[in-house]
Design an enzyme around this catalytic site. Sequence first.
Site, short mmCIF file in Angstrom:
data_model
loop_
_atom_site.label_atom_id
_atom_site.label_comp_id
_atom_site.label_asym_id
_atom_site.label_seq_id
_atom_site.Cartn_x
_atom_site.Cartn_y
_atom_site.Cartn_z
N LEU A 549 0.84 -1.21 0.00
CA LEU A 549 0.00 0.00 0.00
C LEU A 549 0.86 1.25 0.00
O LEU A 549 0.47 2.30 -0.48
CB LEU A 549 -0.90 0.01 1.23
N ARG A 551 5.13 2.86 1.22
CA ARG A 551 6.38 2.72 1.95
C ARG A 551 6.66 4.01 2.68
O ARG A 551 6.32 5.08 2.18
CB ARG A 551 7.54 2.48 0.99
N GLY A 552 7.26 3.88 3.83
CA GLY A 552 7.57 5.10 4.55
C GLY A 552 8.80 4.90 5.39
O GLY A 552 9.48 3.86 5.29
N GLY A 555 8.74 1.73 7.49
CA GLY A 555 8.66 0.41 6.90
C GLY A 555 7.67 0.38 5.76
O GLY A 555 7.26 1.42 5.25
N THR A 556 7.27 -0.84 5.39
CA THR A 556 6.38 -1.01 4.25
C THR A 556 5.00 -1.45 4.75
O THR A 556 4.91 -2.24 5.68
CB THR A 556 6.96 -2.07 3.31
N VAL A 557 3.99 -0.94 4.11
CA VAL A 557 2.63 -1.30 4.53
C VAL A 557 2.00 -2.20 3.47
O VAL A 557 2.05 -1.90 2.27
CB VAL A 557 1.75 -0.04 4.70
N ASP A 672 5.95 13.55 13.04
CA ASP A 672 6.14 13.34 11.60
C ASP A 672 4.80 13.44 10.88
O ASP A 672 4.46 12.60 10.06
CB ASP A 672 6.82 12.00 11.35
#
Length: 867
Positions: A549, A551-552, A555-557, A672
């Site tokens: 869905l 990336r940030g 981590g990755t969603v 953030d």
Amino acid sequence: MKKPYLGSILFLIFLLSFAFHVHSQSTPDAAAMQALKASLKIPLSLDWSDSNPCNWAGVQCSSSSNRVTWIQILGKNVTGTLPPDLRNLSALTIFDVRCNQLTGAIPSLAGLSSLQGANFFKNNFTSFPADFFTGLTSLQTVYLDYNPFAPWEIPASLKEATALQSFSAVSANLTGTIPDIFGSGTFSNLSQFYLSFNQLEGELPASFSGSMIQSLFLKEVNLSGSIQVLQNMTSLTEVALNGNHFTGPLPDFSQLVQLAYLSLSYNQFTGVVPMSLVDLQSLYVINLTNNLLQGPTPKFATARVDTGTNRFCLSDPGVACDNRVNILLSIVEAMSYPVILAESWIGNDPCNSWRGITCNSNGNITAVNFKNLGLSGTISSNFSMLTQLTTLDLSNNGLTGTIPSELTNLASLSRLDVSKNNLYGKVPTFKQNVDVITAGNPNMGKDTPPPPASPATPDGSGGGSPASSQKKSQTAKVAGSVVGALSGLGAIGMVICLYARKQKHSSTVQSPNAVVTHPRHSGDQEVVKVISTQVLRTVTNNFSEQNILGRGGFGTVYKGELNNGTKIAVKRMKSSIMNEKALAEFKSEIAVLTKVRHRNLTALLGYCLDENERLLVYEYMPQGTLSRHLFNWKEQGLKPLEWTRRLTIALDVARGLEYLHGLARQSFIHRDLKPANILLGDDMHAKIADFGLVRLVPDGKYSVHTRIAGTFGYLAPEYGVTGRVTKKVDVFSFGVILMELITGRRALDETQSEDSLYIVAWFRRMHINKDTFQQAIDTTIELDEDALASISTVAELAGHCSAEDPNQRPHMGHTVNVLSSLVEVWKPAEPDSIDSNNDTYGTDSDMTIPLELIDTGKVIEGNWEYI
Ligand SMILES: *[C@@H]1O[C@H](CO)[C@@H](O)[C@H](O)[C@H]1NC(C)=O
Ligand SMILES: *[C@@H]1O[C@H](CO)[C@@H](O)[C@H](O)[C@H]1NC(C)=O
Ligand SMILES: *[C@@H]1O[C@H](CO)[C@@H](O)[C@H](O)[C@H]1NC(C)=O
Ligand SMILES: *[C@@H]1O[C@H](CO)[C@@H](O)[C@H](O)[C@H]1NC(C)=O
Ligand SMILES: *[C@@H]1O[C@H](CO)[C@@H](O)[C@H](O)[C@H]1NC(C)=O
Ligand SMILES: *[C@@H]1O[C@H](CO)[C@@H](O)[C@H](O)[C@H]1NC(C)=O
Ligand SMILES: *[C@@H]1O[C@H](CO)[C@@H](O)[C@H](O)[C@H]1NC(C)=O
Ligand SMILES: *[C@@H]1O[C@H](CO)[C@@H](O)[C@H](O)[C@H]1NC(C)=O
Ligand SMILES: *[C@@H]1O[C@H](CO)[C@@H](O)[C@H](O)[C@H]1NC(C)=O
Ligand SMILES: *[C@@H]1O[C@H](CO)[C@@H](O)[C@H](O)[C@H]1NC(C)=O
Ligand SMILES: *[C@@H]1O[C@H](CO)[C@@H](O)[C@H](O)[C@H]1NC(C)=O
């Protein structure tokens, strides 16, 4: 082996009896609470039917002692009176009946030494007891605003409330003087002092000097005298003294390095605006309009400036006055710039009918006649700079000090009359032909100043006739209809007041989040589950690329789907090796995060931890991130967001953030916040994601962009520089997001030129005038008059939120107030509106943590008009 066993049985019995006690027995405070119930008219919407008052809506008891600790009835239209028995509730910490219609006397709460907050804001109370503050040693905030009290004075008992942080009695029929009790020794934590729209008399008390007051609001209260004491109030951030009778020159502002807001309009200030004010870096709003200020029009580098209607020599800011004007001003400086002269000294030519000034045909000042003007202060040596002076008459005033010897340099002087003053010292030796008249100065010729009154200091503390200015009260305007948002308590109050007022229009305002969840709702539901890695692997197709869905930094969603069709989002945190301590901390943080529940925060549904994986399971937000809809809508085949949508999204985010910030036991700072962390549901309502994650990452490298948490473009300047984290860091980011919502531009747009790279600087420039501002608005927004008005208000708010000085940024409570009033206006009257005032007491999914303390921090910056 037997003993411990027996011990645990006894313990169990103890627990059971305790539970029994809690659930079926009434509180020791039952009698007082019944008395309260009997004297109030409780509406049906408030459930006070249970036999145990601890189960009444808005009432909380401590679980250990079963005493009533909290009574909060916000804006429920309650009528009736408060009984004297309230004093018996000796464990009470919060008493809050804001925005109701209670009448009669406010009863004495003397002796309630646990009481921290008392809020009577906006009711119909008719009197306030003099012994109210007796023994209230824990009292931090008291709000008495907007009540039709019989005239009252600040009681002497206030001295006992030494823990006081906010004292607020705006438009409360307050009379008398402000007592001189504010030295830092007494009220070391007093930071907010709001008394606007009352009928006071006298001056600012001398003990304000050295106080810790940050916000001082005394608008239209009929005060007079000088404001020199301000120069020692170094904690000040906001000051409003407009609409009084203050006189004399402005003080030295060089020590007020946190001052952001200063409104001195509609007084009788005179003299040159000091450079210490003009140069003040922290200043954000300055309003000097309608005074008698003199000298050059000051040139402020401030966002909002109003210097209109004064006695400045020229209208162009920063342009110096004629030299004769400068000389005359330096002369009257020693007399504290008398009002009587300032009134007629208009323009840049002293020869043009200035009171007391006579010129020759060349424009040279030849005579100064200040006879009989009631002047105080001293005779300036700068008279000697008026080289053509022939006559100087200062007779019959209250001048002190000596005759400066420089006056003997005046070559043309023929007459000097200083008779009938209070001068002392030797008369300097003038030329033979000068007529020097000194009669009527009892100490003339003596070496020492007269004993009783020492000579006035040149900075003018002798000005403004301080001793004699206890003038009779005049009728001042009372702004009866103003609704104020006052600190955490008040800010919430405002929402409710709006609700009550706007009821007629059939729409509603969402209830505040920061309300008490009833104890019986809390903690009895196990929502969060520990889920096995295997399950999560399966539902995400083994973390397949197709399920990603986003990336940030964290981590990755991945998207996942449970057997029964429920969709979830699984965040796979970047793996890094965790030691045991870090793992324990991670777990305890998760435990806290799972309890944080609010409709505008993405709920953490579960987690999974093993030596290789750290997975967090969230509810799935089908519409994805805000950035997708705001910046990438074209590529994604989406429609651009309408302004109404943007507005509700802003409000959702504000509410989520307010909740995060407002948790008393554990207050969260997101650090953030950005559109990529704001998720949208199918109804396009928003939720904040990734809160609290910053603290979960052990090695401190949680952002793709920076060493510290956060993302360039959204980072508050003080955070970037000092790493200092306060809630105001999030407020800054929120301001940036508002700018993005208005303009459709990214916080950091690398396609732009250097000076337009960052949205904040660019937006500020564009916001300065109407035309450029309209150009800055996202072209996909349909602009009509209403939309433009709404956008302008949000733009103003954005500016406040992203102010450089964190002290100038509002609390989120204020942003919620502003935005909800706009949404209110915009919302079409949908009968199926999900909002309802009935949700004040929440549902389990709404919020499971009761707020146990009200945040007493500063809230009202930016809402200056109302206090
Ligand atoms: C409150 O305390 C006073 C004095 O102790 C007592 O007279 C009164 O009856 C109490 N009120 C209630 C409702 O118990
Ligand atoms: C408030 O909501 C509760 C449950 O959601 C409902 O039972 C109650 O009737 C509502 N009260 C009012 C006044 O609407
Ligand atoms: C309270 O005051 C308001 C405004 O003065 C008035 O309209 C209202 O009727 C009063 N309510 C009661 C219960 O006295
Ligand atoms: C203040 O008190 C006076 C005298 O009781 C009353 O006439 C007036 O209405 C009060 N003002 C306000 C704003 O309540
Ligand atoms: C002032 O606030 C500080 C920090 O919250 C607290 O420790 C101190 O006790 C307070 N002072 C008074 C007089 O209440
Ligand atoms: C400011 O503080 C200084 C030092 O305490 C004191 O001497 C002075 O009188 C004060 N000035 C005013 C205007 O209060
Ligand atoms: C300055 O204050 C006056 C009244 O006190 C107000 O009318 C004016 O709008 C203010 N100016 C600014 C720029 O806020
Ligand atoms: C005043 O007199 C001086 C000469 O003494 C001259 O230089 C000056 O221009 C005159 N006029 C003004 C307006 O100062
Ligand atoms: C408050 O009560 C008045 C009449 O007593 C009613 O008209 C009004 O709608 C009520 N407001 C709320 C918010 O319940
Ligand atoms: C699907 O299963 C999950 C996990 O067991 C449960 O929490 C959820 O309520 C279920 N949803 C539906 C619609 O039954
Ligand atoms: C955010 O909260 C508001 C009011 O509390 C609510 O109307 C909205 O639906 C919420 N957003 C989501 C996604 O639930």
